[in-house]
Structures are given as structure tokens and as C-alpha cells.
Design a protein around this motif. Sequence first.
Motif, mmCIF file in Angstrom:
data_model
loop_
_atom_site.group_PDB
_atom_site.id
_atom_site.type_symbol
_atom_site.label_atom_id
_atom_site.label_comp_id
_atom_site.label_asym_id
_atom_site.label_seq_id
_atom_site.Cartn_x
_atom_site.Cartn_y
_atom_site.Cartn_z
ATOM 1 N N PHE A 124 1.426 30.717 13.721
ATOM 2 C CA PHE A 124 1.111 29.398 13.180
ATOM 3 C C PHE A 124 1.734 29.182 11.810
ATOM 4 C CE2 PHE A 124 -2.517 29.667 16.194
ATOM 5 C CZ PHE A 124 -2.169 28.565 16.953
ATOM 6 N N MET A 125 1.674 30.186 10.968
ATOM 7 C CA MET A 125 2.165 30.011 9.603
ATOM 8 C C MET A 125 3.692 29.964 9.544
ATOM 9 S SD MET A 125 -0.509 29.449 8.008
ATOM 10 C CE MET A 125 0.090 29.373 6.348
ATOM 11 N N SER A 151 5.732 28.709 11.849
ATOM 12 C CA SER A 151 6.179 27.376 12.252
ATOM 13 C C SER A 151 5.875 26.349 11.172
ATOM 14 C CB SER A 151 5.546 26.976 13.583
ATOM 15 O OG SER A 151 4.145 26.896 13.462
ATOM 16 N N ARG A 152 4.737 26.473 10.520
ATOM 17 C CA ARG A 152 4.384 25.553 9.432
ATOM 18 C C ARG A 152 5.342 25.717 8.253
ATOM 19 N NH1 ARG A 152 -1.618 25.685 7.261
ATOM 20 N NH2 ARG A 152 -1.970 24.866 9.348
ATOM 21 N N GLU A 153 5.653 26.941 7.927
ATOM 22 C CA GLU A 153 6.560 27.205 6.791
ATOM 23 C C GLU A 153 7.969 26.686 7.083
ATOM 24 O OE1 GLU A 153 7.830 28.410 3.084
ATOM 25 O OE2 GLU A 153 5.784 28.276 3.842
ATOM 26 N N GLU A 204 8.820 24.234 9.141
ATOM 27 C CA GLU A 204 8.794 22.765 9.099
ATOM 28 C C GLU A 204 8.756 22.262 7.661
ATOM 29 O OE1 GLU A 204 9.195 20.560 11.553
ATOM 30 O OE2 GLU A 204 9.551 22.304 12.836
ATOM 31 N N LYS A 205 7.992 22.934 6.829
ATOM 32 C CA LYS A 205 7.910 22.564 5.408
ATOM 33 C C LYS A 205 9.267 22.752 4.734
ATOM 34 C CE LYS A 205 5.783 24.174 1.189
ATOM 35 N NZ LYS A 205 4.976 25.253 0.629
#
Length: 115
Positions: free
Chosen positions: A101-102, A104-106, A108-109
Motif C-alpha cells: 500500500f505504501m 503505490s501511494r509513494e 503516485e505522490k
Amino acid sequence: MNKPKDFIFKLSALLILAAAISYLFNPVVAAYIMAIGVLGFAAVTFTTPYPGKSLRGKRLFSIQIFGIAFMAISTYLMFVQKNEWVISMLAAAFLLLYTTFMLSREYEKEKKDKE
């Protein structure tokens, strides 16, 4: 991820799950299923490093590698028929779930910051 890697990744995850369930019925066969699953999972992960440049993303990828190491330890414990494999697998599952999860979030950010 490309289609063959995606297929191997999903198949490996299913094999790992099948091994965890089948350990109750046949520990010897489950250990071999687990070994195949972990090898496939590790191969896909090692050949698909974090594509971004951020230090946090690279650190999360390293944590993901530790999760795979815990899965390898679980496999060894299955082969020697020690029930502690469950603890190692839970640690691996937690690390891999968090990093998935982290990461993919990182990423995208990071892509959003470039724009």
C-alpha cells in the motif's frame, strides 16, 4: 507490471495461500508448494524494483525484501515441521501488506510532484 510477471505474481500468492492451508493436512507437500510460491514471489519482486527516485520508496522496497526473507524462513520452518512458521509468515504478511500500500501511494505522490 507486464502480463507474465503479473501472472507469476498472482499464481505465487495463491500457491503460498494453498501451502498455508494444506499444511494442516500434509506438511511435507505444503512445504514444497510454499517453496515454489515463495521462489516465484521473490523472483517477480526482485526483478521489479521500485521505479521511482524517492528515498522513502527505496526504503519501502527494502522492507519488502525483508518480508520475502521472512517468507523464506517460514518455508524452512515448514520443511523441518516447526509450527513457528506461522509467526514468521504473519510477520511477512504484515510487512508485505504495509509496503504494498505504501509503495503505490509513494509512487503516485512522486509522480504528482513531478507534474
